[in-house]
Design a protein around this motif. Structure first.
Motif, PDB file in Angstrom:
ATOM      1  N   THR A  59       0.830  -1.194   0.000  1.00  0.00           N
ATOM      2  CA  THR A  59       0.000   0.000   0.000  1.00  0.00           C
ATOM      3  C   THR A  59       0.866   1.245   0.000  1.00  0.00           C
ATOM      4  O   THR A  59       1.782   1.356   0.803  1.00  0.00           O
ATOM      5  CB  THR A  59      -0.910   0.020   1.234  1.00  0.00           C
ATOM      6  N   ASN A  90      -5.918  -4.698  -1.427  1.00  0.00           N
ATOM      7  CA  ASN A  90      -7.039  -3.762  -1.206  1.00  0.00           C
ATOM      8  C   ASN A  90      -8.039  -3.713  -2.344  1.00  0.00           C
ATOM      9  O   ASN A  90      -8.658  -2.682  -2.572  1.00  0.00           O
ATOM     10  CB  ASN A  90      -6.507  -2.334  -0.980  1.00  0.00           C
ATOM     11  N   LYS A  93     -11.235  -2.413  -1.245  1.00  0.00           N
ATOM     12  CA  LYS A  93     -11.286  -1.214  -0.402  1.00  0.00           C
ATOM     13  C   LYS A  93     -11.317   0.084  -1.180  1.00  0.00           C
ATOM     14  O   LYS A  93     -11.324   1.162  -0.595  1.00  0.00           O
ATOM     15  CB  LYS A  93     -10.125  -1.220   0.583  1.00  0.00           C
ATOM     16  N   TYR A 284       5.897   1.677  13.175  1.00  0.00           N
ATOM     17  CA  TYR A 284       5.180   0.774  12.280  1.00  0.00           C
ATOM     18  C   TYR A 284       5.923  -0.526  12.099  1.00  0.00           C
ATOM     19  O   TYR A 284       5.507  -1.401  11.393  1.00  0.00           O
ATOM     20  CB  TYR A 284       4.989   1.429  10.904  1.00  0.00           C
ATOM     21  N   PRO A 286       7.207  -2.622  14.722  1.00  0.00           N
ATOM     22  CA  PRO A 286       7.508  -2.982  16.109  1.00  0.00           C
ATOM     23  C   PRO A 286       8.113  -4.373  16.169  1.00  0.00           C
ATOM     24  O   PRO A 286       7.771  -5.241  15.381  1.00  0.00           O
ATOM     25  CB  PRO A 286       6.133  -2.956  16.779  1.00  0.00           C
ATOM     26  N   PHE A 295       0.617  -4.896  23.479  1.00  0.00           N
ATOM     27  CA  PHE A 295      -0.733  -5.389  23.232  1.00  0.00           C
ATOM     28  C   PHE A 295      -0.916  -6.710  23.987  1.00  0.00           C
ATOM     29  O   PHE A 295      -1.092  -7.767  23.391  1.00  0.00           O
ATOM     30  CB  PHE A 295      -0.981  -5.551  21.732  1.00  0.00           C
ATOM     31  N   GLN A 302       0.333 -12.441  14.040  1.00  0.00           N
ATOM     32  CA  GLN A 302       0.570 -13.101  12.770  1.00  0.00           C
ATOM     33  C   GLN A 302       2.058 -13.169  12.452  1.00  0.00           C
ATOM     34  O   GLN A 302       2.825 -12.281  12.807  1.00  0.00           O
ATOM     35  CB  GLN A 302      -0.112 -12.319  11.658  1.00  0.00           C
ATOM     36  N   PHE A 304       4.404 -14.236   8.884  1.00  0.00           N
ATOM     37  CA  PHE A 304       4.343 -14.660   7.489  1.00  0.00           C
ATOM     38  C   PHE A 304       5.683 -15.272   7.101  1.00  0.00           C
ATOM     39  O   PHE A 304       6.737 -14.730   7.427  1.00  0.00           O
ATOM     40  CB  PHE A 304       4.069 -13.464   6.577  1.00  0.00           C
ATOM     41  N   GLN A 318       8.308 -12.662   8.289  1.00  0.00           N
ATOM     42  CA  GLN A 318       7.736 -11.326   8.478  1.00  0.00           C
ATOM     43  C   GLN A 318       6.877 -11.223   9.723  1.00  0.00           C
ATOM     44  O   GLN A 318       6.079 -12.116  10.004  1.00  0.00           O
ATOM     45  CB  GLN A 318       6.880 -10.944   7.252  1.00  0.00           C
ATOM     46  N   GLY A 319       7.042 -10.138  10.460  1.00  0.00           N
ATOM     47  CA  GLY A 319       6.242  -9.898  11.655  1.00  0.00           C
ATOM     48  C   GLY A 319       6.998 -10.235  12.927  1.00  0.00           C
ATOM     49  O   GLY A 319       6.499 -10.007  14.029  1.00  0.00           O
TER      50      GLY A 319
ATOM     51  N   SER B 213      -6.614  -0.849   7.998  1.00  0.00           N
ATOM     52  CA  SER B 213      -6.948  -2.017   7.184  1.00  0.00           C
ATOM     53  C   SER B 213      -6.496  -1.799   5.734  1.00  0.00           C
ATOM     54  O   SER B 213      -6.258  -2.735   5.006  1.00  0.00           O
ATOM     55  CB  SER B 213      -8.450  -2.301   7.251  1.00  0.00           C
ATOM     56  N   ASP B 215      -3.692   0.261   4.939  1.00  0.00           N
ATOM     57  CA  ASP B 215      -2.234   0.300   4.918  1.00  0.00           C
ATOM     58  C   ASP B 215      -1.588  -1.016   5.345  1.00  0.00           C
ATOM     59  O   ASP B 215      -0.446  -1.277   5.021  1.00  0.00           O
ATOM     60  CB  ASP B 215      -1.719   1.450   5.795  1.00  0.00           C
ATOM     61  N   TYR B 216      -2.330  -1.814   6.085  1.00  0.00           N
ATOM     62  CA  TYR B 216      -1.797  -3.112   6.502  1.00  0.00           C
ATOM     63  C   TYR B 216      -2.775  -4.217   6.139  1.00  0.00           C
ATOM     64  O   TYR B 216      -3.332  -4.875   7.019  1.00  0.00           O
ATOM     65  CB  TYR B 216      -1.506  -3.118   8.009  1.00  0.00           C
ATOM     66  N   PRO B 217      -3.008  -4.402   4.838  1.00  0.00           N
ATOM     67  CA  PRO B 217      -4.079  -5.325   4.449  1.00  0.00           C
ATOM     68  C   PRO B 217      -3.810  -6.761   4.878  1.00  0.00           C
ATOM     69  O   PRO B 217      -4.743  -7.540   5.027  1.00  0.00           O
ATOM     70  CB  PRO B 217      -4.109  -5.198   2.922  1.00  0.00           C
ATOM     71  N   GLU B 218      -2.548  -7.110   5.104  1.00  0.00           N
ATOM     72  CA  GLU B 218      -2.260  -8.513   5.422  1.00  0.00           C
ATOM     73  C   GLU B 218      -2.540  -8.844   6.891  1.00  0.00           C
ATOM     74  O   GLU B 218      -2.564  -9.989   7.273  1.00  0.00           O
ATOM     75  CB  GLU B 218      -0.822  -8.876   5.026  1.00  0.00           C
ATOM     76  N   TYR B 219      -2.745  -7.798   7.705  1.00  0.00           N
ATOM     77  CA  TYR B 219      -2.953  -8.066   9.132  1.00  0.00           C
ATOM     78  C   TYR B 219      -4.433  -8.187   9.484  1.00  0.00           C
ATOM     79  O   TYR B 219      -5.272  -7.468   8.938  1.00  0.00           O
ATOM     80  CB  TYR B 219      -2.296  -6.968   9.980  1.00  0.00           C
ATOM     81  N   GLU B 220      -4.710  -9.092  10.403  1.00  0.00           N
ATOM     82  CA  GLU B 220      -6.095  -9.260  10.846  1.00  0.00           C
ATOM     83  C   GLU B 220      -6.398  -8.178  11.870  1.00  0.00           C
ATOM     84  O   GLU B 220      -5.612  -7.947  12.775  1.00  0.00           O
ATOM     85  CB  GLU B 220      -6.267 -10.607  11.575  1.00  0.00           C
ATOM     86  N   ILE B 487      -3.178   5.186  14.545  1.00  0.00           N
ATOM     87  CA  ILE B 487      -2.970   3.830  14.032  1.00  0.00           C
ATOM     88  C   ILE B 487      -1.920   3.117  14.890  1.00  0.00           C
ATOM     89  O   ILE B 487      -2.115   1.992  15.334  1.00  0.00           O
ATOM     90  CB  ILE B 487      -2.518   3.858  12.553  1.00  0.00           C
ATOM     91  N   PHE B 488      -0.806   3.813  15.131  1.00  0.00           N
ATOM     92  CA  PHE B 488       0.267   3.129  15.835  1.00  0.00           C
ATOM     93  C   PHE B 488       0.003   2.939  17.314  1.00  0.00           C
ATOM     94  O   PHE B 488       0.574   2.067  17.947  1.00  0.00           O
ATOM     95  CB  PHE B 488       1.596   3.839  15.603  1.00  0.00           C
ATOM     96  N   PHE B 491      -3.120  -0.118  17.018  1.00  0.00           N
ATOM     97  CA  PHE B 491      -3.081  -1.388  16.304  1.00  0.00           C
ATOM     98  C   PHE B 491      -1.679  -1.983  16.317  1.00  0.00           C
ATOM     99  O   PHE B 491      -0.689  -1.278  16.289  1.00  0.00           O
ATOM    100  CB  PHE B 491      -3.565  -1.208  14.870  1.00  0.00           C
ATOM    101  N   CYS B 492      -1.707  -3.296  16.321  1.00  0.00           N
ATOM    102  CA  CYS B 492      -0.461  -4.013  16.389  1.00  0.00           C
ATOM    103  C   CYS B 492      -0.125  -4.474  14.978  1.00  0.00           C
ATOM    104  O   CYS B 492      -0.560  -5.520  14.541  1.00  0.00           O
ATOM    105  CB  CYS B 492      -0.650  -5.189  17.327  1.00  0.00           C
ATOM    106  N   VAL B 493       0.572  -3.660  14.237  1.00  0.00           N
ATOM    107  CA  VAL B 493       0.867  -4.003  12.851  1.00  0.00           C
ATOM    108  C   VAL B 493       2.342  -3.767  12.555  1.00  0.00           C
ATOM    109  O   VAL B 493       3.010  -3.026  13.255  1.00  0.00           O
ATOM    110  CB  VAL B 493       0.040  -3.135  11.870  1.00  0.00           C
ATOM    111  N   GLY B 494       2.828  -4.390  11.500  1.00  0.00           N
ATOM    112  CA  GLY B 494       4.193  -4.140  11.056  1.00  0.00           C
ATOM    113  C   GLY B 494       5.034  -5.380  11.094  1.00  0.00           C
ATOM    114  O   GLY B 494       4.739  -6.326  11.821  1.00  0.00           O
ATOM    115  N   LYS B 495       6.090  -5.305  10.312  1.00  0.00           N
ATOM    116  CA  LYS B 495       6.891  -6.518  10.111  1.00  0.00           C
ATOM    117  C   LYS B 495       7.722  -6.851  11.336  1.00  0.00           C
ATOM    118  O   LYS B 495       7.989  -6.000  12.151  1.00  0.00           O
ATOM    119  CB  LYS B 495       7.794  -6.346   8.904  1.00  0.00           C
TER     120      LYS B 495
END
Lengths: 634, 495
Positions: A59, A90, A93, A284, A286, A295, A302, A304, A318-319, B213, B215-220, B487-488, B491-495
């Motif tokens: 994205t 997306n 979306k 972004y 973490p 959290f 997740q 990957f 990843q992650g 959702s 910017d991080y489409p792969e995350y649930e 967002i940050f 949400f818990c997102v990112g590689k």
């Protein structure tokens, strides 16, 4: 190194320091614009390296790659050549945020990029660490005259573009172990930071990290969810006809309660938590320990598993980036579903490095304190391959334009993510590595990946990076879109009965009276391909044939017409303020109607326009009014 | 650019008599101007004046330089004087010193003053006569009369006030009554900002849910649904609508109610005016048609200022002057927030006249007073009640003041003044704020429409973004930065 040992090694127009994603695009742009260019890398086997995730796009980053392509850059073309798997994200979306992402064969990408550099006329590719930038005093500020390698080889040059990535004073941290190093075990660049300080640049210390690489054998894929690419691959570059490959899948798995337990038990050994990392890391990206601690109520995270290439068994996780000690890494990775027997090939690590405060740059990416010294990529505080490459091509083009005595090429916030990226960095600065996100772009309905050429190809053509052939092809495409759109608006279905069956089949309300094809396309449930079917059923003759990409773009333009129009109006407003130009060398202290903070900030950043000034934090609407009053712009 | 080099002055306390009044002088020459009209010691000053006059009045008028010699931020007691021309019995023109008032003068040098310029403030007695004489002395000494709001404008341009504060101050300046001053002050303290910020941050939350959702489409993402966004929009819309509606009442507080009295000649309009304003202002006679023009009076009802306009009696007339008055009266009636129509129950107007009058009146904003009930017949009263049955009617007698309390109550009810008075909710009083809130509502409406039409997320978020941006223009915040931060943090997102 003693300055007496410097020796004359030759000269060039532009020296590019660093051959990562920013450096490669910068060097290619300069050489293609006719300037004798040398690109230096600490290790020539690290050209175009991807020390983190083996993927390009995503994205807003996918949009950046398309923009680089529209300006005549190479990232998109090479990514298309080395794709392992590709997907449009997306899809559900909305048109503004469709984004292309491809898994990339990392080694093949490097090979292709290095070869692209080698084949480029006017471009020399050299191994060497640059340890010094030579300057001479000018009328007001110094200008660059050359660069020196670690062996003392001195190259005279007119411009320098610094793309040092994470190499400046690089320090790798794995738990309690830390050592001076560049990424991927490469040498760091330790000499340039003090020289930059001496020249007056303020340095900031950033941190980033990468997860472990694991061996394919030992992974139980049956416990994971398999993720495939799209059936038909859409290429990044408009110059790539098609990408036909056997795609490799990725896999999705999750951490377990045990993983979280292991991390919690060992958190005191994390350098992030015990304070031994001073650099500021990106929010972004973490680390897994960060996610688990922040959290705490999340039961699982997740992970990957992604391929690193066709000819390697290494997989990217990843992650799971982490700076915990390796023994803890082994434990928690093996607690992840499907990884109980896995072997780590390279542990996760954090890396700290020096960057400059990009507020010392102009929007052209030239520094305001040393003439003809340009900066691009992570050294400006950004993160990500695409962000780096986008800055690289802009810096390269502007270095060349300056040598040609031409005005710089500025991409504004309404023209591209590239513009948003550079404006954000230069105007606001950043206190963490800056990642591109669609949320940062206020005009994202216009900054789509389908229209990058409409937005930027003209600029690329004007500076000479787009061939006549491609430009003519683009003009033809524009004409097709225009003609077909007019046809859709003016062609009416006069006998609804012939098509109502089809509409019902598609879950669309049958027509009672006549309607234009465009009216039908505006219905959310009907695609451009449906319109083609409807034409056939209605017996409409000779529909002109358009390519799929034209069809896709038309669909967006017609379906979202109202939104796009409104955003365009907003952009007109925005441009009015961008066109109110402020003098380059003005001392804002003399405007006593400005607040003290605003005077200070304006003097620091020296905005190019009232519009840019209004985005500086600490400059209030009242200050803008005062500026307008002072410059009689009211 | 405005000419900021000149020095301005104005009476900076509200008009009307009060104990103390203030004249503010601002600009580079504020202190040298003050030197020309202020002295600490009457005798000492008179002494040098005598010398000046006996020496043949050469050069500038004498000055004690009692302001220049003051310390910064000092307040000094003294006298304001003026040199006045006078003619003695023999017809000889001379100049003499006239002491206008005793005062306190404070000295605030740039940039440490309200406007950021040199400021002198003279605190003297509050009567309008004194204040205007002091002001004219100041003007004579070289200052220019300030335009309305000019002090605040200078403060703003000198970076002393931000836009929202400047606007609130302008409202304080423009406010006529205590209650509107209170509304303005609370805005200045940021209560409105706080409320708007609350609404805005719920929208930012909504945007960040959509954007994460994207910017991080792969995350649930747990718990992110369109319905949730819709609920946030509905709640925000409710609050904003409420806020927008307060503007009408807010404006009433700020600008007051425009009340027009009308009725047949001699029905008792002027008497009512006098009852309402508490003293004899209009000429009250028994001769019909005495009030030939419109007369205005300001009164307060529970802190709301009411401009009462007494109009000429509505009657067909051949008198040209009076005819103009009647035409004006009809214009006023159509502009008024509230019309009080007075019907004389003692001597009933002809039915045809009443029919004509009722055609000018709008029952929604008219109160009909059935006057002179102390002397009128029940039959007449009942007739009028029946005739004006669509209107709110009050039986009154101006002579006995019967029904006055009742009338006040009805006016209060009509404008929910009691509600405003007791309610501590935020009130929009500023036109710019109102326009921004309305524009925010408009975008919210579009976002909801996009959602209902099943448009994709980015189209829905487009208008939510604009809505939040409009609200941010009130509080001075930018959307994009806030969404990224949200967002940050959530949400818990990112590689």
């Amino acid at each position: 190194m003693n300055k007496n040992n410097y020796f004359d090694a030759g000269e060039c127009d532009v020296a590019v320091v660093g051959a990562g994603h920013a450096g490669c695009e910068a060097a290619l742009a300069c050489a293609r614009m006719g300037f004798k260019t040398i690109i230096f890398a600490i290790n020539l086997d690290s050209v175009g390296n991807m020390p983190c995730n083996p993927s390009i796009g995503g994205t807003s980053k996918g949009q950046l790659v398309r923009e680089i392509d529209a300006l005549g850059g190479s990232m998109g073309k090479i990514a298309d050549k080395t794709t392992l798997q590709s997907k449009i994200l997306n899809k559900a979306k909305g048109p503004a945020v469709y984004s292309l992402r491809a898994q990339i064969d990392r080694r093949r990408y490097q090979e292709e990029m290095k070869h692209e550099l080698e084949l480029q006329k006017n471009l020399e590719v050299k191994q060497g660490e640059i340890i010094d930038i030579l300057t001479e005093d000018g009328e007001t500020i110094p200008h660059v005259t050359g660069v020196v390698t670690h062996t003392g080889a001195t190259y005279k040059c007119k411009s320098v573009i610094l793309c040092t990535g994470t190499y400046l004073k690089g320090r790798v941290i794995i738990g309690d172990v830390s050592y001076s190093s560049g990424p991927d075990g490469l040498f760091p660049a330790n000499s340039l930071s003090p020289r930059l300080k001496e020249l007056g640049f303020s340095l900031i210390r950033f941190k980033t990290g990468t997860p472990a690489r694991i061996r394919r054998e030992g992974i139980d894929f049956s416990q994971m969810e398999i993720q495939y690419g799209d059936d038909v691959i859409e290429p990044f570059s408009a110059e790539t006809d098609k990408v036909e490959i056997d795609q490799m899948p990725c896999y999705l798995t999750h951490t377990t309660a045990e993983t979280h337990e292991i991390i919690r038990k060992n958190i005191h050994r994390s350098p992030m938590f015990n304070g031994s990392i001073e650099g500021v890391g990106p929010r972004y990206c973490p680390s897994i320990e960060d996610k688990v601690m922040r959290f705490a109520d999340k039961e699982r995270h997740q992970a990957f598993v992604e391929p690193m290439g066709r000819n390697t068994e290494e997989m990217y996780l990843q992650g799971m980036s982490s700076s915990l000690p390796e023994d803890v890494q082994i434990q928690f990775i093996r607690s992840i579903k499907g990884l109980s027997d896995v072997v780590i090939m390279r542990p996760a690590y954090a890396i700290e490095y020096d960057a400059i405060d990009a507020q010392q740059l102009k929007l052209s990416l030239e520094s305001r304190i040393v003439d003809n010294l340009f900066f691009a990529g992570q050294i400006n505080g950004s993160s990500g391959y695409e962000e780096a490459a986008a800055q690289g091509i802009v810096a390269g083009i502007n270095a060349a334009l300056k040598l040609q005595g031409r005005e710089p090429m500025i991409i504004d916030r309404s023209e591209g993510y590239t513009g948003v990226l550079i404006d954000d960095l230069v105007t606001m600065g950043t206190n963490e590595p800056y990642r591109m996100m669609t949320s940062r772009a206020e005009y994202r309905l216009i900054l789509r990946h389908d229209n990058a050429e409409e937005r930027l190809l003209e600029k690329g053509y004007k500076v000479g990076l787009i061939s006549e052939e491609r430009y003519q092809k683009f003009l033809k495409k524009q004409e097709n879109i225009k003609n077909e759109r007019e046809r859709l608006e003016s062609t009416y279905i006069s006998h609804p009965k012939m098509i109502n069956g089809y509409l019902e089949e598609k879950g669309s309300t049958p027509l009672k009276s006549s309607a234009s094809l465009a009216d039908l396309l505006r219905r959310p449930e009907l695609m451009y391909s449906d319109i083609k079917e409807i034409e056939k059923l209605a017996g409409i003759d000779n529909p002109c044939e358009v390519s799929k990409e034209v069809g896709d773009e038309l669909e967006i333009l017609v379906k979202y017409e109202g939104y796009i129009k409104r955003q365009e109006q907003q952009i007109n407003q925005f441009r009015k303020m961008e066109k109110k130009i402020l003098p380059e060398d003005f001392d804002y202290k003399q405007i006593n109607t400005l607040s003290l903070e605003a005077r200070e900030k304006l003097n620091k950043i020296k905005p190019a326009s009232i519009g840019q000034a209004s985005r500086i934090s600490g400059v209030s609407p009242a200050d803008i009014t005062a500026l307008l009053v002072y410059f009689k712009e009211v | 650019m405005n000419n900021f080099s000149d020095t301005i002055a104005a009476i900076s306390t509200a008009p009307g008599s009060s104990g103390v009044g203030i004249i503010r002088i601002s600009g580079e020459d504020a202190f040298t101007i003050s030197d020309k009209l202020f002295c600490r010691n009457k005798e000492a000053f008179l002494h040098i004046c005598d010398k000046y006059f006996s020496d043949g009045e050469s050069g500038d008028f004498p000055s004690m330089n009692d302001v220049s010699s003051m310390n910064n931020h000092e307040i000094r007691h003294g006298y304001i004087y003026d040199f006045v021309k006078n003619t003695d019995e023999k017809g000889k023109v001379g100049v003499s010193v006239d002491f206008i008032d005793e005062c306190l003068l404070s000295k605030m040098p740039a940039p440490y003053s309200y406007t950021g310029e040199n400021v002198a403030e003279i605190n003297c007695h509050g009567s309008f006569a004194v204040l205007s004489r002091v002001l004219s002395a100041v003007i004579k000494s070289g200052a220019r009369p300030a335009e309305p709001g000019e002090f605040t404008k200078r403060a703003f341009l000198n970076g002393k006030l931000d836009l929202a504060k400047a606007e609130a101050v302008m409202d304080i300046i423009n406010s006529k009554t205590e209650q509107s001053r209170r509304a303005a002050v609370s805005q200045l303290e940021g209560r409105l900002s706080k409320q708007i910020e609350g609404i805005r941050s719920s929208l930012i939350g909504c945007l960040s849910e959509i954007d994460v959702s994207i910017d991080y489409p792969e995350y649930e993402m747990d718990g992110i649904t369109g319905d949730h966004s819709m609920q946030i929009m509905i709640d925000a819309e409710k609050s904003l609508k409420r806020l927008s509606e307060t503007y009408y009442r807010g404006r009433l507080i700020k600008e007051g109610i425009n009340l027009v009295l009308s009725g047949c000649p001699n029905a008792g309009k002027s008497s009512l005016m006098n009852v309402l304003s508490g003293y004899n202002r209009a000429i009250v006679t028994d001769i019909p048609g005495t009030t030939r023009d419109v007369i205005e009076e300001f009164i307060q009802i529970d802190g709301i200022s009411v401009t009462v306009t007494d109009t000429a009696g509505l009657r067909d007339t051949d008198d040209i002057v009076e005819k103009i008055g009647v035409d004006k009266a009809i214009d006023r009636i159509s502009d008024a927030e509230l019309v009080i129509y007075i019907a004389d129950a003692d001597s009933l107007a002809e039915k045809s006249v009443l029919d004509e009058h009722i055609s000018f009146l709008d029952s929604g904003r008219t109160i009909v007073i059935i006057n002179k009930v102390d002397v009128a017949s029940k039959e007449n009263i009942d007739f009028l009640k029946e005739f004006f049955k669509d209107f709110c009617t009050v039986e009154m007698s101006m002579k006995t003041e019967k029904g006055v309390e009742n009338l006040y109550q009805i006016i209060k009810d009509k404008f929910s003044l009691g509600e405003i008075y007791n309610n501590s909710e935020n009130i929009l009083t500023n036109e710019r704020h109102k326009a921004l809130v309305d524009s925010a509502l408009n975008h919210l409406d579009k976002a909801k429409e996009s959602y209902e039409k099943n448009m994709p997320l980015d189209c829905i978020s487009y208008d939510i973004w604009l809505c939040a941006e409009k609200l941010g223009e009130i509080t001075g915040k930018s959307v994009s930065e806030d969404v990224v931060n949200d967002i940050f943090s959530r949400f818990c997102v990112g590689k």
